[in-house]
Design an enzyme around this catalytic site. Structure first.
Site, PDB file in Angstrom:
ATOM      1  N   TYR A  99       0.812  -1.211   0.000  1.00  0.00           N
ATOM      2  CA  TYR A  99       0.000   0.000   0.000  1.00  0.00           C
ATOM      3  C   TYR A  99       0.848   1.265   0.000  1.00  0.00           C
ATOM      4  O   TYR A  99       2.036   1.238   0.340  1.00  0.00           O
ATOM      5  CB  TYR A  99      -0.922   0.026   1.226  1.00  0.00           C
ATOM      6  CG  TYR A  99      -0.170   0.209   2.519  1.00  0.00           C
ATOM      7  CD1 TYR A  99       0.078   1.476   3.039  1.00  0.00           C
ATOM      8  CD2 TYR A  99       0.333  -0.889   3.211  1.00  0.00           C
ATOM      9  CE1 TYR A  99       0.796   1.644   4.208  1.00  0.00           C
ATOM     10  CE2 TYR A  99       1.043  -0.730   4.382  1.00  0.00           C
ATOM     11  CZ  TYR A  99       1.268   0.536   4.872  1.00  0.00           C
ATOM     12  OH  TYR A  99       1.991   0.693   6.024  1.00  0.00           O
ATOM     13  N   PHE A 109       2.557   9.642   3.347  1.00  0.00           N
ATOM     14  CA  PHE A 109       2.957   9.529   4.750  1.00  0.00           C
ATOM     15  C   PHE A 109       3.399   8.120   5.103  1.00  0.00           C
ATOM     16  O   PHE A 109       4.018   7.915   6.140  1.00  0.00           O
ATOM     17  CB  PHE A 109       1.853  10.004   5.704  1.00  0.00           C
ATOM     18  CG  PHE A 109       0.557   9.249   5.596  1.00  0.00           C
ATOM     19  CD1 PHE A 109       0.387   8.026   6.218  1.00  0.00           C
ATOM     20  CD2 PHE A 109      -0.488   9.772   4.866  1.00  0.00           C
ATOM     21  CE1 PHE A 109      -0.806   7.336   6.107  1.00  0.00           C
ATOM     22  CE2 PHE A 109      -1.691   9.100   4.763  1.00  0.00           C
ATOM     23  CZ  PHE A 109      -1.842   7.872   5.386  1.00  0.00           C
ATOM     24  N   ASP A 110       3.092   7.139   4.258  1.00  0.00           N
ATOM     25  CA  ASP A 110       3.505   5.763   4.540  1.00  0.00           C
ATOM     26  C   ASP A 110       3.453   4.960   3.253  1.00  0.00           C
ATOM     27  O   ASP A 110       2.602   5.200   2.392  1.00  0.00           O
ATOM     28  CB  ASP A 110       2.581   5.137   5.586  1.00  0.00           C
ATOM     29  CG  ASP A 110       3.129   3.846   6.180  1.00  0.00           C
ATOM     30  OD1 ASP A 110       4.330   3.542   5.982  1.00  0.00           O
ATOM     31  OD2 ASP A 110       2.360   3.139   6.847  1.00  0.00           O
ATOM     32  N   ILE A 129      -7.074   0.970  10.849  1.00  0.00           N
ATOM     33  CA  ILE A 129      -8.190   1.910  10.947  1.00  0.00           C
ATOM     34  C   ILE A 129      -9.453   1.293  10.352  1.00  0.00           C
ATOM     35  O   ILE A 129      -9.394   0.403   9.505  1.00  0.00           O
ATOM     36  CB  ILE A 129      -7.858   3.258  10.272  1.00  0.00           C
ATOM     37  CG1 ILE A 129      -7.499   3.079   8.796  1.00  0.00           C
ATOM     38  CG2 ILE A 129      -6.758   3.983  11.033  1.00  0.00           C
ATOM     39  CD1 ILE A 129      -7.274   4.372   8.039  1.00  0.00           C
ATOM     40  N   TYR A 155      -8.247   8.359  11.796  1.00  0.00           N
ATOM     41  CA  TYR A 155      -7.766   8.662  13.144  1.00  0.00           C
ATOM     42  C   TYR A 155      -8.603   9.714  13.862  1.00  0.00           C
ATOM     43  O   TYR A 155      -8.222  10.176  14.942  1.00  0.00           O
ATOM     44  CB  TYR A 155      -6.297   9.104  13.086  1.00  0.00           C
ATOM     45  CG  TYR A 155      -5.400   8.016  12.552  1.00  0.00           C
ATOM     46  CD1 TYR A 155      -5.187   6.852  13.277  1.00  0.00           C
ATOM     47  CD2 TYR A 155      -4.795   8.139  11.306  1.00  0.00           C
ATOM     48  CE1 TYR A 155      -4.388   5.846  12.783  1.00  0.00           C
ATOM     49  CE2 TYR A 155      -3.988   7.130  10.807  1.00  0.00           C
ATOM     50  CZ  TYR A 155      -3.792   5.989  11.541  1.00  0.00           C
ATOM     51  OH  TYR A 155      -2.999   4.989  11.053  1.00  0.00           O
ATOM     52  N   PHE A 171      -5.620   5.736   0.333  1.00  0.00           N
ATOM     53  CA  PHE A 171      -4.741   4.566   0.276  1.00  0.00           C
ATOM     54  C   PHE A 171      -4.905   3.841  -1.046  1.00  0.00           C
ATOM     55  O   PHE A 171      -6.021   3.542  -1.464  1.00  0.00           O
ATOM     56  CB  PHE A 171      -5.072   3.584   1.406  1.00  0.00           C
ATOM     57  CG  PHE A 171      -4.557   3.990   2.749  1.00  0.00           C
ATOM     58  CD1 PHE A 171      -3.250   3.691   3.133  1.00  0.00           C
ATOM     59  CD2 PHE A 171      -5.368   4.675   3.638  1.00  0.00           C
ATOM     60  CE1 PHE A 171      -2.780   4.072   4.380  1.00  0.00           C
ATOM     61  CE2 PHE A 171      -4.907   5.052   4.884  1.00  0.00           C
ATOM     62  CZ  PHE A 171      -3.610   4.750   5.257  1.00  0.00           C
TER      63      PHE A 171
END
Length: 179
Positions: A99, A109-110, A129, A155, A171
């Site tokens: 992902y 961010f990731d 999440i 979040y 995502f």
């Protein structure tokens, strides 16, 4: 020299003791300041409207074909990028995915791709999440999809590392396999 009790000493006009007691009491009250961990009430419904606007703006700014986007009852948006040919993902499945996670400004961010390692999780076990748990159950093994996750499925109002509170998350997820 005659011994006096503390009370007798204080009532006879000892100013030093009176000043000391005043400072002690004042310091005690000043320590009762606000709670640094207090969070103002969060307007979930108001934030859902804001998130909806952010997602729709993202669609416009990034030329997303909205005729191919599915919106679930919870507010999650799902866009299939590449169809899967394997089994449908269900609650309880152990899945392996790759992902990339971005904010609505397209900043990453990731990324499991950057780490070079797939991520394994049990769907529906609250290991991720809520938006992931819901979105993965719309997918099949081998599928690639983009999830547009409103903050209440992410979040919420809380910061998470480099992710600001109340952020819409995007995502791109590829389901590699179930185990």
């Amino acid at each position: 020299m005659k011994m006096q009790t503390l009370t007798q000493w204080a009532t006879k006009g000892n100013n030093l003791l009176k000043v000391f007691l005043f400072v002690l009491v004042a310091a005690s009250f000043s320590a009762c300041g606000g709670d640094d961990n207090y969070y103002a009430p969060f307007d979930v419904e108001g934030q859902k409207k804001i998130d909806e606007q952010v997602i729709r703006k993202y669609f416009r700014d990034n030329n997303v074909d909205t005729t191919k986007v599915v919106r679930t009852e919870s507010g999650l948006y799902y866009l299939e990028l590449k169809p899967g040919t394997g089994a449908e993902i269900k609650t309880g499945n152990l899945v392996e995915v790759m992902y990339v996670g971005k904010l609505a400004n397209n900043s990453v961010f990731d990324s499991s791709y950057e780490r070079g390692k797939a991520f394994t999780l049990t769907v529906g076990a609250r290991q991720v999440i809520t938006g992931w748990d819901e979105g993965l159950q719309l997918m099949k093994v081998g599928e690639e999809a983009r999830l547009f996750i409103p903050s209440h499925l992410g979040y919420g109002p809380y910061n998470q590392g480099s992710i600001p509170g109340s952020s819409v998350l995007i995502f791109d997820i590829e389901v590699l396999r179930t185990k």
